[in-house]
Design a protein around this motif. Structure first.
Motif, mmCIF file in Angstrom:
data_model
loop_
_atom_site.group_PDB
_atom_site.id
_atom_site.type_symbol
_atom_site.label_atom_id
_atom_site.label_comp_id
_atom_site.label_asym_id
_atom_site.label_seq_id
_atom_site.Cartn_x
_atom_site.Cartn_y
_atom_site.Cartn_z
ATOM 1 N N ARG A 41 0.806 -1.225 0.000
ATOM 2 C CA ARG A 41 0.000 0.000 0.000
ATOM 3 C C ARG A 41 0.840 1.276 0.000
ATOM 4 O O ARG A 41 0.307 2.356 -0.235
ATOM 5 C CB ARG A 41 -0.927 0.015 1.210
ATOM 6 C CG ARG A 41 -1.939 -1.070 1.140
ATOM 7 C CD ARG A 41 -3.360 -0.707 1.314
ATOM 8 N NE ARG A 41 -3.800 0.647 1.312
ATOM 9 C CZ ARG A 41 -4.839 1.069 0.600
ATOM 10 N NH1 ARG A 41 -5.478 0.258 -0.188
ATOM 11 N NH2 ARG A 41 -5.240 2.316 0.685
ATOM 12 N N LYS A 52 -4.626 9.896 -5.298
ATOM 13 C CA LYS A 52 -4.915 8.461 -5.305
ATOM 14 C C LYS A 52 -5.807 8.109 -6.484
ATOM 15 O O LYS A 52 -5.617 7.090 -7.146
ATOM 16 C CB LYS A 52 -5.578 8.036 -3.996
ATOM 17 C CG LYS A 52 -4.639 8.071 -2.808
ATOM 18 C CD LYS A 52 -5.359 7.615 -1.565
ATOM 19 C CE LYS A 52 -4.461 7.739 -0.344
ATOM 20 N NZ LYS A 52 -5.125 7.314 0.876
ATOM 21 N N ASP A 105 -0.594 4.901 -1.106
ATOM 22 C CA ASP A 105 -0.913 5.887 -0.071
ATOM 23 C C ASP A 105 0.085 7.038 0.023
ATOM 24 O O ASP A 105 -0.242 8.098 0.538
ATOM 25 C CB ASP A 105 -0.992 5.213 1.304
ATOM 26 C CG ASP A 105 -2.196 4.301 1.428
ATOM 27 O OD1 ASP A 105 -3.177 4.514 0.683
ATOM 28 O OD2 ASP A 105 -2.162 3.378 2.262
ATOM 29 N N TYR A 106 1.318 6.812 -0.442
ATOM 30 C CA TYR A 106 2.367 7.827 -0.298
ATOM 31 C C TYR A 106 3.088 8.057 -1.618
ATOM 32 O O TYR A 106 3.183 7.162 -2.445
ATOM 33 C CB TYR A 106 3.428 7.360 0.719
ATOM 34 C CG TYR A 106 2.882 7.085 2.096
ATOM 35 C CD1 TYR A 106 2.738 8.103 3.017
ATOM 36 C CD2 TYR A 106 2.531 5.792 2.477
ATOM 37 C CE1 TYR A 106 2.241 7.850 4.284
ATOM 38 C CE2 TYR A 106 2.036 5.528 3.751
ATOM 39 C CZ TYR A 106 1.896 6.564 4.644
ATOM 40 O OH TYR A 106 1.409 6.308 5.896
ATOM 41 N N GLY A 162 2.326 11.811 2.299
ATOM 42 C CA GLY A 162 1.008 11.212 2.102
ATOM 43 C C GLY A 162 0.295 11.820 0.908
ATOM 44 O O GLY A 162 0.327 13.030 0.703
#
Length: 146
Positions: free
Chosen positions: A8, A127, A12-13, A121
């Protein structure tokens, strides 16, 4: 050896920089990690008192019967880094919006190494853009295959 990976992180980052670190482990933890057991989900790296630690990673013992009764699979593990790298991580940790996250555990010769990243983030829009580009790549691959 199966590699232990935090899948992830890329979603996510946004990764700014990667650093390779050694891990201070017990013998039964090493065997467990070499088999691919464990999880980096939700783990992070913190720098305290001139040392760096991996917090929140789960490493089950290789054989439950041979592990000490007091063993904690989610214990804090010390990272083996030089002082310059620790200072760099500590300064990044103090910066607003940056996080230090583990990416993967892998073999380097006989040693187990942890790849950590200084990351920022992603916001919800970023995203969504990642999902769009990933789906577009899949669609292109499908059309080229046919």
């Amino acid at each position: 050896m199966r590699m232990l990976e935090n899948k992830r992180v890329g979603f996510d980052y946004s990764i700014l920089e990667e650093i390779e670190a050694g891990l201070e482990l017990h013998g039964f933890e090493v065997k467990s990690l070499r088999k691919g057991l464990g999880s980096l989900k939700g783990a992070r790296v913190v720098a305290r008192g001139g040392e760096a630690y991996l917090v929140g990673a789960t490493v089950p013992p290789w054989q439950m019967a041979n592990a000490p009764k007091s063993y904690d699979p989610e214990r804090t593990r010390k990272l083996l880094l030089n002082q310059k790298e620790i200072a760099h991580i500590a300064s990044a940790e103090g910066e607003k919006g940056l996080t230090i996250v583990p990416i993967k555990v892998y073999n380097r010769g006989r040693n187990l190494k942890l790849l950590i990243a200084i990351a920022r983030g992603k916001k919800k829009e970023d995203k969504r853009q990642s999902i769009r580009t990933r789906e577009e790549k899949r669609r292109i691959q499908r059309t080229l295959k046919n």
